[in-house]
Design a protein around this motif. Structure first.
Motif, PDB file in Angstrom:
ATOM      1  N   SER A   1     -29.020  32.791  55.444  1.00 28.79           N
ATOM      2  CA  SER A   1     -29.158  34.094  56.112  1.00 28.79           C
ATOM      3  C   SER A   1     -30.613  34.419  56.433  1.00 28.79           C
ATOM      4  O   SER A   1     -30.908  34.994  57.481  1.00 28.79           O
ATOM      5  N   GLN A   2     -31.518  34.050  55.528  1.00 27.42           N
ATOM      6  CA  GLN A   2     -32.947  34.258  55.789  1.00 27.42           C
ATOM      7  C   GLN A   2     -33.383  33.455  57.014  1.00 27.42           C
ATOM      8  O   GLN A   2     -34.083  33.971  57.883  1.00 27.42           O
ATOM      9  N   ILE A   3     -32.965  32.217  57.061  1.00 25.56           N
ATOM     10  CA  ILE A   3     -33.340  31.342  58.178  1.00 25.56           C
ATOM     11  C   ILE A   3     -32.807  31.895  59.498  1.00 25.56           C
ATOM     12  O   ILE A   3     -33.491  31.856  60.522  1.00 25.56           O
ATOM     13  N   ASN A   4     -31.604  32.440  59.466  1.00 24.67           N
ATOM     14  CA  ASN A   4     -30.955  32.949  60.689  1.00 24.67           C
ATOM     15  C   ASN A   4     -31.271  34.412  60.984  1.00 24.67           C
ATOM     16  O   ASN A   4     -30.715  34.981  61.911  1.00 24.67           O
ATOM     17  N   TRP A   5     -32.164  35.013  60.222  1.00 22.08           N
ATOM     18  CA  TRP A   5     -32.614  36.384  60.438  1.00 22.08           C
ATOM     19  C   TRP A   5     -31.463  37.386  60.419  1.00 22.08           C
ATOM     20  O   TRP A   5     -31.430  38.318  61.214  1.00 22.08           O
ATOM     21  N   CYS A   6     -30.534  37.205  59.508  1.00 16.43           N
ATOM     22  CA  CYS A   6     -29.409  38.131  59.396  1.00 16.43           C
ATOM     23  C   CYS A   6     -29.676  39.120  58.263  1.00 16.43           C
ATOM     24  O   CYS A   6     -29.488  38.805  57.097  1.00 16.43           O
ATOM     25  N   GLU A   7     -30.118  40.312  58.637  1.00 16.88           N
ATOM     26  CA  GLU A   7     -30.451  41.332  57.641  1.00 16.88           C
ATOM     27  C   GLU A   7     -29.226  41.761  56.835  1.00 16.88           C
ATOM     28  O   GLU A   7     -29.317  41.974  55.631  1.00 16.88           O
ATOM     29  N   PHE A   8     -28.082  41.911  57.489  1.00 19.68           N
ATOM     30  CA  PHE A   8     -26.868  42.283  56.771  1.00 19.68           C
ATOM     31  C   PHE A   8     -26.523  41.228  55.726  1.00 19.68           C
ATOM     32  O   PHE A   8     -26.232  41.557  54.574  1.00 19.68           O
ATOM     33  N   CYS A   9     -26.538  39.964  56.123  1.00 20.45           N
ATOM     34  CA  CYS A   9     -26.159  38.880  55.210  1.00 20.45           C
ATOM     35  C   CYS A   9     -27.138  38.754  54.045  1.00 20.45           C
ATOM     36  O   CYS A   9     -26.718  38.519  52.906  1.00 20.45           O
ATOM     37  N   VAL A  10     -28.420  38.887  54.315  1.00 18.07           N
ATOM     38  CA  VAL A  10     -29.403  38.841  53.235  1.00 18.07           C
ATOM     39  C   VAL A  10     -29.121  39.974  52.257  1.00 18.07           C
ATOM     40  O   VAL A  10     -29.140  39.775  51.038  1.00 18.07           O
ATOM     41  N   ASP A  11     -28.823  41.149  52.772  1.00 20.37           N
ATOM     42  CA  ASP A  11     -28.541  42.320  51.946  1.00 20.37           C
ATOM     43  C   ASP A  11     -27.344  42.085  51.025  1.00 20.37           C
ATOM     44  O   ASP A  11     -27.453  42.150  49.800  1.00 20.37           O
ATOM     45  N   ILE A  12     -26.193  41.779  51.596  1.00 20.01           N
ATOM     46  CA  ILE A  12     -24.982  41.665  50.778  1.00 20.01           C
ATOM     47  C   ILE A  12     -25.006  40.414  49.897  1.00 20.01           C
ATOM     48  O   ILE A  12     -24.572  40.445  48.747  1.00 20.01           O
ATOM     49  N   ASN A  13     -25.545  39.321  50.411  1.00 18.52           N
ATOM     50  CA  ASN A  13     -25.591  38.095  49.607  1.00 18.52           C
ATOM     51  C   ASN A  13     -26.630  38.183  48.500  1.00 18.52           C
ATOM     52  O   ASN A  13     -26.461  37.574  47.443  1.00 18.52           O
ATOM     53  N   SER A  14     -27.700  38.943  48.707  1.00 16.32           N
ATOM     54  CA  SER A  14     -28.681  39.164  47.637  1.00 16.32           C
ATOM     55  C   SER A  14     -28.039  39.939  46.494  1.00 16.32           C
ATOM     56  O   SER A  14     -28.274  39.651  45.318  1.00 16.32           O
ATOM     57  N   MET A  15     -27.213  40.915  46.839  1.00 19.73           N
ATOM     58  CA  MET A  15     -26.472  41.643  45.805  1.00 19.73           C
ATOM     59  C   MET A  15     -25.624  40.670  44.992  1.00 19.73           C
ATOM     60  O   MET A  15     -25.587  40.737  43.766  1.00 19.73           O
ATOM     61  N   MET A  16     -24.974  39.734  45.685  1.00 21.29           N
ATOM     62  CA  MET A  16     -24.122  38.758  44.998  1.00 21.29           C
ATOM     63  C   MET A  16     -24.947  37.804  44.131  1.00 21.29           C
ATOM     64  O   MET A  16     -24.503  37.401  43.059  1.00 21.29           O
ATOM     65  N   VAL A  17     -26.151  37.444  44.587  1.00 25.24           N
ATOM     66  CA  VAL A  17     -27.029  36.590  43.784  1.00 25.24           C
ATOM     67  C   VAL A  17     -27.280  37.248  42.433  1.00 25.24           C
ATOM     68  O   VAL A  17     -27.176  36.615  41.376  1.00 25.24           O
ATOM     69  N   LEU A  18     -27.604  38.522  42.462  1.00 24.49           N
ATOM     70  CA  LEU A  18     -27.900  39.253  41.226  1.00 24.49           C
ATOM     71  C   LEU A  18     -26.637  39.459  40.388  1.00 24.49           C
ATOM     72  O   LEU A  18     -26.662  39.304  39.169  1.00 24.49           O
ATOM     73  N   LYS A  19     -25.554  39.770  41.048  1.00 20.59           N
ATOM     74  CA  LYS A  19     -24.281  39.985  40.357  1.00 20.59           C
ATOM     75  C   LYS A  19     -23.800  38.706  39.669  1.00 20.59           C
ATOM     76  O   LYS A  19     -23.147  38.760  38.631  1.00 20.59           O
TER      77      LYS A  19
ATOM     78  N   GLY B   1     -25.632  36.477  38.231  1.00 23.60           N
ATOM     79  CA  GLY B   1     -26.470  36.043  37.119  1.00 23.60           C
ATOM     80  C   GLY B   1     -27.847  35.518  37.429  1.00 23.60           C
ATOM     81  O   GLY B   1     -28.554  35.076  36.524  1.00 23.60           O
ATOM     82  N   ASN B   2     -28.248  35.517  38.675  1.00 23.15           N
ATOM     83  CA  ASN B   2     -29.612  35.102  38.997  1.00 23.15           C
ATOM     84  C   ASN B   2     -30.552  36.299  38.857  1.00 23.15           C
ATOM     85  O   ASN B   2     -30.144  37.442  39.005  1.00 23.15           O
ATOM     86  N   SER B   3     -31.810  36.026  38.625  1.00 24.58           N
ATOM     87  CA  SER B   3     -32.801  37.088  38.431  1.00 24.58           C
ATOM     88  C   SER B   3     -33.394  37.542  39.769  1.00 24.58           C
ATOM     89  O   SER B   3     -33.345  36.819  40.765  1.00 24.58           O
ATOM     90  N   GLU B   4     -33.990  38.737  39.742  1.00 23.05           N
ATOM     91  CA  GLU B   4     -34.701  39.239  40.919  1.00 23.05           C
ATOM     92  C   GLU B   4     -35.864  38.317  41.259  1.00 23.05           C
ATOM     93  O   GLU B   4     -36.155  38.082  42.429  1.00 23.05           O
ATOM     94  N   GLU B   5     -36.513  37.776  40.236  1.00 21.93           N
ATOM     95  CA  GLU B   5     -37.644  36.869  40.444  1.00 21.93           C
ATOM     96  C   GLU B   5     -37.193  35.601  41.174  1.00 21.93           C
ATOM     97  O   GLU B   5     -37.861  35.137  42.108  1.00 21.93           O
TER      98      GLU B   5
ATOM     99  N   CYS C   1     -28.489  45.758  48.403  1.00 25.68           N
ATOM    100  CA  CYS C   1     -29.528  45.235  47.511  1.00 25.68           C
ATOM    101  C   CYS C   1     -30.859  45.873  47.915  1.00 25.68           C
ATOM    102  O   CYS C   1     -31.350  45.632  49.011  1.00 25.68           O
ATOM    103  N   GLN C   2     -31.418  46.638  47.019  1.00 27.44           N
ATOM    104  CA  GLN C   2     -32.622  47.408  47.326  1.00 27.44           C
ATOM    105  C   GLN C   2     -33.924  46.726  46.931  1.00 27.44           C
ATOM    106  O   GLN C   2     -34.989  47.267  47.154  1.00 27.44           O
ATOM    107  N   ILE C   3     -33.858  45.524  46.324  1.00 26.74           N
ATOM    108  CA  ILE C   3     -35.112  44.880  45.920  1.00 26.74           C
ATOM    109  C   ILE C   3     -35.783  44.253  47.116  1.00 26.74           C
ATOM    110  O   ILE C   3     -35.151  43.899  48.115  1.00 26.74           O
ATOM    111  N   LYS C   4     -37.078  44.068  47.018  1.00 24.19           N
ATOM    112  CA  LYS C   4     -37.845  43.424  48.097  1.00 24.19           C
ATOM    113  C   LYS C   4     -37.648  41.929  48.003  1.00 24.19           C
ATOM    114  O   LYS C   4     -37.703  41.348  46.937  1.00 24.19           O
TER     115      LYS C   4
END
Length: 180
Positions: free
Chosen positions: A72-90, A92-96, A176-179
């Motif tokens: 999603s980052q490569i394809n510049w999809c802000e929606f996908c980065v947003d929702i998939n980042s939430m899933m990354v954290l959900k 078990g991956n860290s914000e770091e 996902c509100q993290i930077k």
């Protein structure tokens, strides 16, 4: 994307997907509203996503989520980065780790298995890159042939999804509100 002045009527089976999204996310996802305009395609797409993101996938959920964010980052999809980042954290991956995703090769936060998979996702996604024999050999250290097929399906699906959303300028929905 501009909404038409006439409220769009969706068939009952699309409304079931919307109801499930309301229950799961607290809102209907904007891409679902767009795909819902072509109900049969939407239903097939939802079934495909369910097959790719199933519990018994040989690709662990945390890695699937990292891959979907990177594509999603490569394809510049802000929606996908947003929702998939939430899933990354959900999952078990860290914000770091999420913040280090673009520089995963230089990060100690990623396992070699994760690095091999993310590298492969980049090679499949980037139009100026090609999957090389070296990429395949790196993958083969950590994934079976069937795993690589599954991984390729996930990457292809996320490419389609993120390119669709980016082309139609689907905005993030605040998952996902993290930077990043």
């Amino acid at each position: 994307m501009k909404e038409s002045n006439v409220a769009k009527k969706y068939p009952w089976y699309v409304k079931i997907f919307f109801w499930n999204q309301m229950r799961r996310y607290g809102q209907v996802l904007e891409p679902a509203k767009l795909w819902g305009r072509t109900p049969k395609v939407f239903a097939a797409l939802a079934l495909l996503y369910g097959a790719i993101d199933r519990r018994k996938s040989p690709i662990e959920p945390s890695l699937r989520s990292l891959i979907t964010v990177r594509v999603s980052q490569i394809n510049w999809c802000e929606f996908c980065v947003d929702i998939n980042s939430m899933m990354v954290l959900k999952r078990g991956n860290s914000e770091e780790k999420l913040s280090d995703l673009e520089s995963y090769k230089d990060s100690d936060l990623f396992t070699e298995r994760e690095k091999a998979a993310i590298n492969y996702a980049e090679a499949v996604t980037l139009s100026n890159k090609q999957v090389t024999e070296k990429d395949r050999e790196w993958l083969a250290k950590y994934f079976s042939e069937d795993d690589v097929i599954e991984l390729t399906g996930l990457i292809a699906f996320q490419n389609m999804s993120s390119k669709f959303n980016a082309a139609l300028n689907v905005p993030p929905q605040g998952f996902c509100q993290i930077k990043r």
